[in-house]
Design a protein around this motif. Sequence first.
Motif, PDB file in Angstrom:
ATOM      1  N   ASP A  78      46.771 -22.075  18.100  1.00 59.39           N
ATOM      2  CA  ASP A  78      45.965 -23.298  18.607  1.00 59.39           C
ATOM      3  C   ASP A  78      47.151 -23.648  18.228  1.00 59.39           C
ATOM      4  O   ASP A  78      48.247 -23.618  17.512  1.00 59.39           O
ATOM      5  CB  ASP A  78      45.341 -24.215  17.283  1.00 59.39           C
ATOM      6  CG  ASP A  78      44.765 -24.628  18.428  1.00 59.39           C
ATOM      7  OD1 ASP A  78      44.938 -25.665  19.659  1.00 59.39           O
ATOM      8  OD2 ASP A  78      43.261 -25.364  18.285  1.00 59.39           O
ATOM      9  N   VAL A 112      41.754 -27.676  12.707  1.00 62.54           N
ATOM     10  CA  VAL A 112      42.697 -26.764  13.731  1.00 62.54           C
ATOM     11  C   VAL A 112      41.890 -25.495  13.255  1.00 62.54           C
ATOM     12  O   VAL A 112      40.935 -24.629  13.958  1.00 62.54           O
ATOM     13  CB  VAL A 112      44.509 -26.249  13.737  1.00 62.54           C
ATOM     14  CG1 VAL A 112      44.444 -25.622  14.046  1.00 62.54           C
ATOM     15  CG2 VAL A 112      44.705 -27.445  14.793  1.00 62.54           C
ATOM     16  N   ASN A 158      38.111 -23.715  14.645  1.00 61.29           N
ATOM     17  CA  ASN A 158      38.440 -22.154  15.362  1.00 61.29           C
ATOM     18  C   ASN A 158      38.258 -20.931  14.467  1.00 61.29           C
ATOM     19  O   ASN A 158      37.750 -20.047  14.865  1.00 61.29           O
ATOM     20  CB  ASN A 158      39.728 -22.071  15.560  1.00 61.29           C
ATOM     21  CG  ASN A 158      40.814 -22.759  16.249  1.00 61.29           C
ATOM     22  OD1 ASN A 158      40.455 -22.510  17.952  1.00 61.29           O
ATOM     23  ND2 ASN A 158      41.607 -23.677  16.438  1.00 61.29           N
TER      24      ASN A 158
END
Length: 281
Positions: A28, A48, A52
Amino acid sequence: MSRVLTVDIGNSNIVVGSWNSDELEFSDRIVTKRNYAQDELFSLLNNVVLNNKCTARSHADSDEVYDGAILSSVVPEITEITLDALEKIIAKRPLLMGPFLRTGVDISGYKQGAIGMDRVVDMAAALSMYGKQVVVCDLGTCTTITVASDKIIGGMICPGIQLSLDAEASRASQLPQLSASEVRTLLGNDTASNMISGVVAGTGMMISELAKRLRIGAMTLDFTEDKNVAKEMPDLKVVVTGGLGKLVLPWIKQGLPPETEAYYDENLLIRGLKGIYFLNT
């Protein structure tokens, strides 16, 4: 199994990758800013990872624990606070990519201390995956080109595709501000298509022509003298990475001889970081 967080701070984006041994669980990115506050950057990086982790294929077996992390940065203003943020996230001090780490890349043919560590990381991955004769083209804010034949022998740094478009718009009164996009026709029929073709197709043709010259060792204006005859690279591979690489790849491939292959690997740099982490731990 070892889980490792790899982070690359580029001039435009910070790319985060999570690895479970050799498997990329997720990647990402967030926008690079040179004035991030420490809490803000920690929050962005932590989100992030948290956002994820539930989609990571190996999440159920990993127990959410990272064995370590490694950071590469070309933006020194936020390097230290990124290290601090990553330490808070994984509860371990990350490795920082630098000349003191083992990379598996011979840079003795390059002027000492004068090559960016991001280019070394790219080359570490490329040499291990594509062979010992390779040209790596990283198409980001700048277009960086790095050439190796067993060891890094040199390269180029050119204005990036979007940077070129921005510069044209800011320095020429009648040229519009544009965003890079796909080009299917070499010659445009209006100002905008001329500009896009110039930077996208033009970059592709530059790289393919460079590859042709590297194959035959033609790397100086006067390569007929013995001292200027460079080593031929008949097994050369072209490896393209960076956010704008997909736009340029077709124009590179079109200009290459059939025996020279070109590849696109969007995760080349974080793949190289993963390899360097394991080489040093």
